[in-house]
Design a protein around this motif. Sequence first.
Motif, short mmCIF file in Angstrom:
data_model
loop_
_atom_site.label_atom_id
_atom_site.label_comp_id
_atom_site.label_asym_id
_atom_site.label_seq_id
_atom_site.Cartn_x
_atom_site.Cartn_y
_atom_site.Cartn_z
N ALA A 1 1.96 2.85 10.00
CA ALA A 1 1.79 1.45 10.85
C ALA A 1 0.59 0.84 10.29
O ALA A 1 0.61 -0.34 9.96
CB ALA A 1 1.44 1.63 12.32
N ARG A 2 -0.47 1.48 9.98
CA ARG A 2 -1.76 0.86 9.73
C ARG A 2 -1.68 0.30 8.05
O ARG A 2 -1.81 -0.86 8.00
CB ARG A 2 -2.80 1.95 9.85
N LEU A 3 -0.85 0.94 7.49
CA LEU A 3 -0.65 0.38 6.17
C LEU A 3 0.24 -0.58 6.05
O LEU A 3 0.26 -1.55 5.23
CB LEU A 3 -0.12 1.52 5.14
N CYS A 4 1.31 -0.65 6.99
CA CYS A 4 2.04 -1.88 7.13
C CYS A 4 1.42 -3.11 7.31
O CYS A 4 1.81 -4.23 7.13
CB CYS A 4 3.06 -1.53 8.25
N GLU A 5 0.30 -2.95 8.23
CA GLU A 5 -0.41 -3.98 8.60
C GLU A 5 -1.17 -4.55 7.41
O GLU A 5 -1.58 -5.98 7.62
CB GLU A 5 -1.51 -3.58 9.88
N GLU A 6 -1.71 -3.76 6.56
CA GLU A 6 -2.68 -4.07 5.39
C GLU A 6 -1.57 -4.66 4.55
O GLU A 6 -2.32 -5.65 3.84
CB GLU A 6 -3.44 -2.84 4.85
N LEU A 7 -0.52 -4.08 4.41
CA LEU A 7 0.35 -4.67 3.19
C LEU A 7 1.74 -5.24 3.94
O LEU A 7 2.82 -4.81 3.79
CB LEU A 7 0.72 -3.60 2.18
N PRO A 8 1.50 -6.35 4.61
CA PRO A 8 2.56 -6.91 5.31
C PRO A 8 4.02 -7.40 4.38
O PRO A 8 5.20 -7.43 4.70
CB PRO A 8 2.08 -8.21 6.20
N ALA A 9 3.67 -7.75 3.31
CA ALA A 9 4.72 -7.92 2.42
C ALA A 9 5.43 -6.83 2.13
O ALA A 9 6.86 -6.84 1.79
CB ALA A 9 4.21 -8.73 1.10
N TYR A 10 5.20 -5.62 2.07
CA TYR A 10 5.68 -4.57 1.97
C TYR A 10 6.11 -3.56 2.96
O TYR A 10 6.65 -2.57 2.87
CB TYR A 10 4.73 -3.42 0.76
N ALA A 11 5.83 -3.99 4.23
CA ALA A 11 6.04 -3.36 5.56
C ALA A 11 7.16 -2.65 5.83
O ALA A 11 7.44 -1.41 5.90
CB ALA A 11 5.78 -4.01 6.68
N ALA B 1 -8.00 -1.94 -4.16
CA ALA B 1 -7.20 -2.30 -5.13
C ALA B 1 -6.43 -1.34 -6.04
O ALA B 1 -5.14 -1.51 -6.25
CB ALA B 1 -7.92 -3.56 -5.63
N GLN B 2 -7.07 -0.54 -6.50
CA GLN B 2 -6.65 0.52 -7.48
C GLN B 2 -5.56 1.51 -6.67
O GLN B 2 -4.51 1.75 -7.15
CB GLN B 2 -7.84 1.41 -7.80
N ARG B 3 -5.94 1.71 -5.31
CA ARG B 3 -4.93 2.52 -4.28
C ARG B 3 -3.54 1.59 -4.40
O ARG B 3 -2.52 2.33 -4.24
CB ARG B 3 -5.55 2.89 -3.44
N TYR B 4 -3.95 0.47 -3.90
CA TYR B 4 -2.73 -0.36 -3.57
C TYR B 4 -1.79 -0.37 -4.58
O TYR B 4 -0.54 -0.13 -4.81
CB TYR B 4 -3.06 -1.62 -3.06
N GLU B 5 -2.20 -0.77 -5.89
CA GLU B 5 -1.59 -1.00 -7.16
C GLU B 5 -0.74 0.33 -7.47
O GLU B 5 0.50 0.35 -7.80
CB GLU B 5 -2.50 -1.15 -8.45
N ARG B 6 -1.39 1.55 -7.44
CA ARG B 6 -1.10 2.81 -7.75
C ARG B 6 0.26 3.06 -6.74
O ARG B 6 1.25 3.45 -7.13
CB ARG B 6 -1.99 3.88 -7.77
N PHE B 7 -0.06 2.79 -5.27
CA PHE B 7 1.03 3.21 -4.31
C PHE B 7 2.48 2.32 -4.49
O PHE B 7 3.14 2.73 -4.42
CB PHE B 7 0.24 2.91 -2.98
N ILE B 8 2.23 1.05 -4.78
CA ILE B 8 3.11 0.18 -4.83
C ILE B 8 4.04 0.33 -6.02
O ILE B 8 5.29 0.50 -5.92
CB ILE B 8 2.77 -1.26 -4.88
#
Length: 286
Positions: free
Chosen positions: A137-147, A274-281
């Motif tokens: 849920a926390r990651l959904c809040e951080e990346l709402p476009a990908y929730a 930013a590095q983690r976001y890019e890799r995860f997405i």
Amino acid sequence: MNSVEIDGRTYELLERHQPSERNHVRIYSDDTGFVRVGPAGIIDANLRIHKHLEAEGFPVPRILREGNIGDEKYFIEESLGIKILRLQFADELRESGRISRQSFEAFLKVVEKFLVAQAKTIGPKDEGAFLAGMHVARLCEELPAYASKIRARASDSLGSLSEFPFVLSHGDFSPSNLFPKGIIDFEDSLSAPFGYDAVCALTTCEWFPESSDLEFPINPYHFTSEQKAEYLTMCDEVAKKNGFPKISPKLQDFDYFRAVWLTEGMGEWPKAQAQRYERFIMQYLK
């Protein structure tokens, strides 16, 4: 406090264990052991978990003493060694380009001991608590476009892992918390599908780049394809002996939850975030 004195011995504060909003326990060390100091309720809870782990046969350090410091409590646990396996692996890669056979066998042995003990801790299957512990849920809040994609993938992966029993999980099981003689730092423990910890210990290194200008120092290491295969064979054998499904076919489903846990909560380090976001997405949401 940067140090504490107990029975004439001085223990220095470990920088990586400064108290935070999530963890109010401070950890000090000398060459003989580690001292955990914090609010009485938290220390008592940590002690209960530690003593339970000992009783279940987990390879954890012995408790040497417990007591009070002012209005806080503490306990001292024995030292399991000078260097965690993550640093040992990184040093060997830097010196010879490969994790040594001796170090890798030590890694296999301590993980196998952990998995054998873990297999005996089957408990209720609380998928909601597991998802909360993974910080979905926390990651959904951080990346709402990908929730919606984050939640959908979490649901799919959890469904794929439904045949695995829920067991006591370390919560952050990786070579950063492993010594050849045992395991430390169970503060993030929770109930999780058997196999989650096994995969965490294998794949965590892949979420740290080999070279980067990140805000914190890293000690990169990696396993060879042969080492990965040998490791997963060991894990699958432990699972089979306990009547559980093989872990290796579900590697990506387990790693998805590890990736969520490692990606969330990185706001203090924007470059690393930013590095983690890019890799995860790219790996899980595209």
